[in-house]
Design an enzyme around this catalytic site. Structure first.
Site, PDB file in Angstrom:
ATOM      1  N   GLU A  53     -43.638  27.561   7.690  1.00  0.00           N
ATOM      2  CA  GLU A  53     -43.998  27.024   6.385  1.00  0.00           C
ATOM      3  C   GLU A  53     -44.679  25.677   6.597  1.00  0.00           C
ATOM      4  O   GLU A  53     -44.088  24.758   7.155  1.00  0.00           O
ATOM      5  CB  GLU A  53     -42.759  26.866   5.502  1.00  0.00           C
ATOM      6  CG  GLU A  53     -42.143  28.200   5.123  1.00  0.00           C
ATOM      7  CD  GLU A  53     -40.845  28.040   4.357  1.00  0.00           C
ATOM      8  OE1 GLU A  53     -40.651  26.963   3.756  1.00  0.00           O
ATOM      9  OE2 GLU A  53     -40.045  28.975   4.367  1.00  0.00           O
ATOM     10  N   ASP A 105     -37.759  17.862  -2.607  1.00  0.00           N
ATOM     11  CA  ASP A 105     -37.624  17.409  -1.231  1.00  0.00           C
ATOM     12  C   ASP A 105     -36.695  16.218  -1.114  1.00  0.00           C
ATOM     13  O   ASP A 105     -36.744  15.282  -1.907  1.00  0.00           O
ATOM     14  CB  ASP A 105     -39.004  17.033  -0.667  1.00  0.00           C
ATOM     15  CG  ASP A 105     -39.946  18.226  -0.611  1.00  0.00           C
ATOM     16  OD1 ASP A 105     -39.434  19.349  -0.475  1.00  0.00           O
ATOM     17  OD2 ASP A 105     -41.161  18.023  -0.715  1.00  0.00           O
TER      18      ASP A 105
END
Length: 253
Positions: free
Chosen positions: A45, A56
């Site tokens: 990824e 995140d």
């Protein structure tokens, strides 16, 4: 057949690695991808850095910020990957937020992904119903798999809808926290993994968030097809540079 689907048919647990494109240095992207494949990673990824990454944790945010400071842009990433399929065979997924894709133009973005050999996208802030109504046809036109996230709080109805519009795997977030904020899985998370497995969805599940060593990889893949490691790999790059990627992978399995 899409490379993601081919990989999912293999009789093994999938190890997927996430890293931010343009980190630690702007031009490290292609070499990191090549080294990960060479050392046995099954899927990669590639994070497209964005200034406001909602899902995140601090480690990935910091790497994304550094990548932006290094000069990473959508176009530079595409330029870096234009020849990647000459050396890399495993599935490549771009993970990013929808705003940069809108700015680039969704169809142009998908077309470029297809041209360079990207197999799928993970877009955490693109709701599944919006995708189904407005963008699914475009993704399918260019042979791209769109991967959706579920969490322990996602309703069964929502999960089954995601399953119905998906054609690759479902990204099973291990908890409601941001990336990189856990160390190991408890009974609650294992019960969640089993509950999703017992739903017998048509798409296999790959677990992300909180996987950082062989123990958590094995826990995550007890009920799922694979697991994704992001923050731990980025921390490893920060501490060791890009020259010892093989040692990181070997420590996982």
């Amino acid at each position: 057949m899409n490379r993601i689907n081919q990989q999912l048919q293999e009789d093994k647990k999938i190890l997927s690695i996430y890293f931010s494109a343009g980190y630690p240095n702007l031009n490290d992207t292609a070499q990191i991808i090549q080294d990960l494949e060479k050392n046995g990673v099954d899927m990669i990824e590639i994070g497209l850095p964005f200034s406001d990454p909602l899902a995140d944790g601090p480690t990935i945010q910091a790497s994304s910020t550094q990548a932006l400071h290094n000069g990473m842009t959508t176009q530079i990433l595409f330029d870096q990957l234009k020849n990647i399929r000459k050396s890399v065979k495993i599935p490549l997924v771009i993970m990013g937020y929808f705003n940069p894709m809108l700015q680039y133009g969704v169809e142009n973005f998908c077309k470029k992904c297809a041209e360079i050999g990207i197999d799928g996208l993970i877009i955490p802030d693109l709701p599944v119903d919006v995708y189904a109504e407005q963008y699914k046809a475009t993704f399918e036109k260019y042979g791209l798999i769109n991967v959706f996230l579920i969490t322990p709080q996602t309703s069964e109805e929502r999960i089954r809808f995601i399953d119905s519009v998906s054609s690759g795997f479902i990204y099973m977030v291990s908890s409601a926290s941001v990336t990189g904020s856990q160390s190991g899985f408890g009974n609650t998370q294992e019960a969640y993994f089993k509950r999703i497995a017992d739903m017998n969805l048509k798409n296999p599940q790959v677990v992300g968030f909180g996987i950082n060593n062989a123990e958590t990889f094995n826990q995550a893949t007890q009920y799922a097809k694979g697991a994704i490691i992001g923050s731990a790999f980025i921390t490893y790059l920060k501490e060791n540079g890009t020259g010892k990627i093989g040692e990181f992978v070997k420590a996982i399995r």
